[in-house]
Design a protein around this motif. Structure first.
Motif, PDB file in Angstrom:
ATOM      1  N   LEU A 231     -17.015   8.768  -7.912  1.00 19.24           N
ATOM      2  CA  LEU A 231     -17.206   7.420  -7.393  1.00 19.24           C
ATOM      3  C   LEU A 231     -18.612   7.316  -6.822  1.00 19.24           C
ATOM      4  O   LEU A 231     -19.099   8.235  -6.172  1.00 19.24           O
ATOM      5  CB  LEU A 231     -16.176   7.111  -6.310  1.00 19.24           C
ATOM      6  CG  LEU A 231     -14.727   7.126  -6.783  1.00 19.24           C
ATOM      7  CD1 LEU A 231     -13.793   6.893  -5.617  1.00 19.24           C
ATOM      8  CD2 LEU A 231     -14.479   6.091  -7.871  1.00 19.24           C
TER       9      LEU A 231
ATOM     10  N   GLU B 296      -7.143  19.231  -2.119  1.00 14.97           N
ATOM     11  CA  GLU B 296      -7.549  18.287  -1.087  1.00 14.97           C
ATOM     12  C   GLU B 296      -7.196  18.785   0.319  1.00 14.97           C
ATOM     13  O   GLU B 296      -7.862  18.448   1.291  1.00 14.97           O
ATOM     14  CB  GLU B 296      -6.818  16.987  -1.394  1.00 14.97           C
ATOM     15  CG  GLU B 296      -7.252  15.833  -0.587  1.00 14.97           C
ATOM     16  CD  GLU B 296      -6.329  14.654  -0.843  1.00 14.97           C
ATOM     17  OE1 GLU B 296      -5.681  14.607  -1.918  1.00 14.97           O
ATOM     18  OE2 GLU B 296      -6.250  13.793   0.027  1.00 14.97           O
TER      19      GLU B 296
ATOM     20  N   ALA C 140     -16.027  -2.534  -1.320  1.00 12.41           N
ATOM     21  CA  ALA C 140     -15.737  -1.233  -1.924  1.00 12.41           C
ATOM     22  C   ALA C 140     -15.300  -1.443  -3.372  1.00 12.41           C
ATOM     23  O   ALA C 140     -15.774  -0.778  -4.290  1.00 12.41           O
ATOM     24  CB  ALA C 140     -14.659  -0.507  -1.129  1.00 12.41           C
ATOM     25  N   LYS C 141     -14.391  -2.417  -3.550  1.00 12.97           N
ATOM     26  CA  LYS C 141     -13.888  -2.689  -4.891  1.00 12.97           C
ATOM     27  C   LYS C 141     -15.021  -3.165  -5.805  1.00 12.97           C
ATOM     28  O   LYS C 141     -15.091  -2.800  -6.973  1.00 12.97           O
ATOM     29  CB  LYS C 141     -12.780  -3.745  -4.799  1.00 12.97           C
ATOM     30  CG  LYS C 141     -12.162  -4.140  -6.109  1.00 12.97           C
ATOM     31  CD  LYS C 141     -11.409  -2.975  -6.730  1.00 12.97           C
ATOM     32  CE  LYS C 141     -11.297  -3.152  -8.221  1.00 12.97           C
ATOM     33  NZ  LYS C 141     -10.854  -1.945  -8.906  1.00 12.97           N
TER      34      LYS C 141
ATOM     35  N   LEU D 200       0.843  -1.200   0.000  1.00 13.78           N
ATOM     36  CA  LEU D 200       0.000   0.000   0.000  1.00 13.78           C
ATOM     37  C   LEU D 200       0.879   1.251   0.000  1.00 13.78           C
ATOM     38  O   LEU D 200       1.976   1.240   0.541  1.00 13.78           O
ATOM     39  CB  LEU D 200      -0.926  -0.015   1.221  1.00 13.78           C
ATOM     40  CG  LEU D 200      -1.959  -1.145   1.256  1.00 13.78           C
ATOM     41  CD1 LEU D 200      -2.707  -1.153   2.579  1.00 13.78           C
ATOM     42  CD2 LEU D 200      -2.943  -1.018   0.101  1.00 13.78           C
ATOM     43  N   PRO D 201       0.380   2.329  -0.593  1.00 15.92           N
ATOM     44  CA  PRO D 201       1.211   3.533  -0.713  1.00 15.92           C
ATOM     45  C   PRO D 201       1.491   4.158   0.649  1.00 15.92           C
ATOM     46  O   PRO D 201       0.582   4.305   1.459  1.00 15.92           O
ATOM     47  CB  PRO D 201       0.337   4.464  -1.562  1.00 15.92           C
ATOM     48  CG  PRO D 201      -1.057   3.995  -1.359  1.00 15.92           C
ATOM     49  CD  PRO D 201      -0.973   2.515  -1.135  1.00 15.92           C
TER      50      PRO D 201
ATOM     51  N   ARG E 244     -11.859  13.173  -3.982  1.00 15.52           N
ATOM     52  CA  ARG E 244     -11.506  13.806  -2.724  1.00 15.52           C
ATOM     53  C   ARG E 244     -11.694  15.315  -2.794  1.00 15.52           C
ATOM     54  O   ARG E 244     -12.099  15.954  -1.831  1.00 15.52           O
ATOM     55  CB  ARG E 244     -10.060  13.475  -2.342  1.00 15.52           C
ATOM     56  CG  ARG E 244      -9.970  12.135  -1.651  1.00 15.52           C
ATOM     57  CD  ARG E 244      -8.548  11.785  -1.303  1.00 15.52           C
ATOM     58  NE  ARG E 244      -7.842  11.259  -2.467  1.00 15.52           N
ATOM     59  CZ  ARG E 244      -6.653  10.682  -2.420  1.00 15.52           C
ATOM     60  NH1 ARG E 244      -6.029  10.583  -1.276  1.00 15.52           N
ATOM     61  NH2 ARG E 244      -6.081  10.201  -3.510  1.00 15.52           N
TER      62      ARG E 244
ATOM     63  N   PHE F 176      -8.846   4.905  -1.605  1.00  8.52           N
ATOM     64  CA  PHE F 176      -8.832   5.231  -3.034  1.00  8.52           C
ATOM     65  C   PHE F 176      -7.846   4.353  -3.781  1.00  8.52           C
ATOM     66  O   PHE F 176      -8.110   3.926  -4.902  1.00  8.52           O
ATOM     67  CB  PHE F 176      -8.496   6.713  -3.248  1.00  8.52           C
ATOM     68  CG  PHE F 176      -9.672   7.600  -3.020  1.00  8.52           C
ATOM     69  CD1 PHE F 176     -10.678   7.685  -3.971  1.00  8.52           C
ATOM     70  CD2 PHE F 176      -9.814   8.325  -1.853  1.00  8.52           C
ATOM     71  CE1 PHE F 176     -11.792   8.478  -3.768  1.00  8.52           C
ATOM     72  CE2 PHE F 176     -10.922   9.119  -1.628  1.00  8.52           C
ATOM     73  CZ  PHE F 176     -11.916   9.203  -2.591  1.00  8.52           C
ATOM     74  N   HIS F 177      -6.719   4.054  -3.135  1.00 10.03           N
ATOM     75  CA  HIS F 177      -5.741   3.171  -3.756  1.00 10.03           C
ATOM     76  C   HIS F 177      -6.356   1.797  -4.004  1.00 10.03           C
ATOM     77  O   HIS F 177      -6.235   1.238  -5.091  1.00 10.03           O
ATOM     78  CB  HIS F 177      -4.503   3.062  -2.866  1.00 10.03           C
ATOM     79  CG  HIS F 177      -3.504   2.063  -3.350  1.00 10.03           C
ATOM     80  ND1 HIS F 177      -2.566   2.363  -4.311  1.00 10.03           N
ATOM     81  CD2 HIS F 177      -3.316   0.751  -3.038  1.00 10.03           C
ATOM     82  CE1 HIS F 177      -1.840   1.288  -4.562  1.00 10.03           C
ATOM     83  NE2 HIS F 177      -2.270   0.296  -3.797  1.00 10.03           N
ATOM     84  N   VAL F 178      -7.035   1.263  -2.987  1.00  4.94           N
ATOM     85  CA  VAL F 178      -7.629  -0.067  -3.095  1.00  4.94           C
ATOM     86  C   VAL F 178      -8.688  -0.102  -4.197  1.00  4.94           C
ATOM     87  O   VAL F 178      -8.766  -1.052  -4.971  1.00  4.94           O
ATOM     88  CB  VAL F 178      -8.244  -0.495  -1.737  1.00  4.94           C
ATOM     89  CG1 VAL F 178      -9.180  -1.683  -1.897  1.00  4.94           C
ATOM     90  CG2 VAL F 178      -7.132  -0.827  -0.751  1.00  4.94           C
ATOM     91  N   ILE F 179      -9.487   0.954  -4.291  1.00  7.49           N
ATOM     92  CA  ILE F 179     -10.541   1.004  -5.307  1.00  7.49           C
ATOM     93  C   ILE F 179      -9.951   1.039  -6.715  1.00  7.49           C
ATOM     94  O   ILE F 179     -10.525   0.502  -7.658  1.00  7.49           O
ATOM     95  CB  ILE F 179     -11.454   2.214  -5.053  1.00  7.49           C
ATOM     96  CG1 ILE F 179     -12.406   1.864  -3.913  1.00  7.49           C
ATOM     97  CG2 ILE F 179     -12.241   2.596  -6.298  1.00  7.49           C
ATOM     98  CD1 ILE F 179     -13.282   2.983  -3.491  1.00  7.49           C
ATOM     99  N   ASN F 180      -8.784   1.645  -6.831  1.00 10.25           N
ATOM    100  CA  ASN F 180      -8.166   1.726  -8.146  1.00 10.25           C
ATOM    101  C   ASN F 180      -7.335   0.500  -8.507  1.00 10.25           C
ATOM    102  O   ASN F 180      -6.859   0.385  -9.635  1.00 10.25           O
ATOM    103  CB  ASN F 180      -7.305   2.992  -8.242  1.00 10.25           C
ATOM    104  CG  ASN F 180      -8.173   4.230  -8.335  1.00 10.25           C
ATOM    105  OD1 ASN F 180      -9.226   4.229  -8.966  1.00 10.25           O
ATOM    106  ND2 ASN F 180      -7.748   5.298  -7.677  1.00 10.25           N
TER     107      ASN F 180
ATOM    108  N   ILE G 293     -12.964  -4.136   2.063  1.00 10.85           N
ATOM    109  CA  ILE G 293     -12.083  -4.040   0.889  1.00 10.85           C
ATOM    110  C   ILE G 293     -12.781  -4.652  -0.328  1.00 10.85           C
ATOM    111  O   ILE G 293     -12.859  -4.044  -1.398  1.00 10.85           O
ATOM    112  CB  ILE G 293     -10.735  -4.750   1.168  1.00 10.85           C
ATOM    113  CG1 ILE G 293      -9.949  -3.952   2.213  1.00 10.85           C
ATOM    114  CG2 ILE G 293      -9.927  -4.933  -0.112  1.00 10.85           C
ATOM    115  CD1 ILE G 293      -8.761  -4.695   2.792  1.00 10.85           C
TER     116      ILE G 293
ATOM    117  N   ARG H 285      -6.617   7.903   1.550  1.00 14.86           N
ATOM    118  CA  ARG H 285      -5.616   7.605   0.522  1.00 14.86           C
ATOM    119  C   ARG H 285      -5.562   6.101   0.264  1.00 14.86           C
ATOM    120  O   ARG H 285      -5.553   5.650  -0.891  1.00 14.86           O
ATOM    121  CB  ARG H 285      -4.256   8.140   0.989  1.00 14.86           C
ATOM    122  CG  ARG H 285      -3.155   8.062  -0.026  1.00 14.86           C
ATOM    123  CD  ARG H 285      -1.966   8.962   0.351  1.00 14.86           C
ATOM    124  NE  ARG H 285      -1.569   8.844   1.734  1.00 14.86           N
ATOM    125  CZ  ARG H 285      -0.820   7.867   2.248  1.00 14.86           C
ATOM    126  NH1 ARG H 285      -0.382   6.894   1.468  1.00 14.86           N
ATOM    127  NH2 ARG H 285      -0.500   7.856   3.531  1.00 14.86           N
ATOM    128  N   LEU H 286      -5.566   5.307   1.329  1.00 14.03           N
ATOM    129  CA  LEU H 286      -5.521   3.852   1.177  1.00 14.03           C
ATOM    130  C   LEU H 286      -6.782   3.344   0.481  1.00 14.03           C
ATOM    131  O   LEU H 286      -6.705   2.487  -0.403  1.00 14.03           O
ATOM    132  CB  LEU H 286      -5.376   3.181   2.551  1.00 14.03           C
ATOM    133  CG  LEU H 286      -4.062   3.436   3.284  1.00 14.03           C
ATOM    134  CD1 LEU H 286      -4.067   2.746   4.646  1.00 14.03           C
ATOM    135  CD2 LEU H 286      -2.871   2.966   2.462  1.00 14.03           C
TER     136      LEU H 286
END
Lengths: 199, 199
Positions: free
Chosen positions: A64, A182, A51-52, A18-19, A90, B31-35, A48, B28-29
């Motif tokens: 979204l 943001e 949401a996906k 994860l980032p 965001r 949005f990352h997961v969704i993408n 998770i 942030r996490l």
């Protein structure tokens, strides 16, 4: 050298992907998850997956959404003749927090950036042009990030939309130049919206 | 004021519940997961479920393990007569990285701390006493954290184990006093192990 047991190692690795999550943080999160009651860790895992699975782009504004139309586009009390163009979901949330804007949005999902190989076709510009071409829009407010890419994107879009005869404005430079929307506070962002100028 | 779509909001909330993850990081996490591609977000979700489901305590040393016996306790080339007592599985990993220790471990899962309402019964002390009482142990190395709770725990355990006639040592104060073992570098920790003293 010994290693963590495989399921634990896998979890640490997944968190580490994860980032902004380094190896130490990934370990901390993994140990936390293992010590949670089973129903709580399953809640995280399901969130998770859900949401996906359930989140998609609104057919109109590209924000979204859990349904075909997002809540804003579906709301009868919003002014559908005024579109605020923003780079990310965001940014939309941040604008909503100002309670100043009664129109609708268009989310670009990025900005034009030749440096990062992002061309106009890579973001939701043609969807915006199609929307405006259908008529009923009186004003398009450009609210991209106040940095190089955002300004260039706003300029590019305003040229594309000029032929349709709509009023094109941009939010005032109350937002700090070089920053990201943001992280702007509600008051600054609200003022910037109210003192928007014609492009 | 508009809100994120429910599945997205749920995911942000779940991330926000994790230790050290604030609301901005959680967003942030999420949005990352969704993408992410679906299979990658499922990999993360499954890693959470699997780790929680498959990880348990090793029956001998109480370290986290995917089987009844952890890899270290099951290894024939480790010296099972020397037990290194540590507070957490992360400390064990750190000690393994030194490549200096050939014995086995005992993980306490905490330290005695009256301030935090952690009594000797709340950590894996009785399991250690039972292990030593079964015989075959020649040395117990205390490697709890070099802070107040860790030192007190080491002292408490050494008194409990004295009657069994085993040698009880503690790792040298090469590790910074007041710090946490997890963040000690391999060399310091390795030296501290080698210059351990009898308690």
């Amino acid at each position: 050298m010994e290693q963590y047991a495989a399921p634990l190692r896998d979890l640490i690795e997944e968190f580490n992907k994860l980032p902004g999550i380094g190896i130490k943080t990934a370990q901390r999160l993994a140990f936390h998850v293992i010590n949670l009651p089973a129903e709580k860790s399953e809640k995280l895992a399901n969130a998770i997956i859900n949401a996906k699975r359930e989140i998609r782009y609104c057919e109109v504004c590209q924000n979204l959404s859990a349904s075909k139309l997002c809540n804003i586009c579906a709301a009868p009390n919003r002014d559908h003749s005024v579109i605020c163009v923003m780079e990310s979901p965001r940014d939309v949330m941040q604008m909503e927090r100002t309670n100043e804007f009664k129109g609708v949005y268009h989310v670009l999902h990025g900005a034009i950036s030749p440096m990062d190989n992002i061309s106009p076709d890579d973001i939701k510009i043609k969807e915006l042009v199609a929307r405006v071409s259908e008529g009923g829009v009186t004003e398009v407010i450009m609210a991209t990030n106040p940095n190089l890419e955002g300004e260039a994107t706003a300029m590019y879009i305003s040229k594309l939309l000029k032929p349709f005869g709509v009023k094109i404005t941009k939010i005032a430079h109350g937002v700090p130049v070089g920053g990201e929307l943001e992280f702007a506070d509600e008051i600054t962002l609200g003022r910037a919206l109210n003192s928007r100028t014609e492009m």
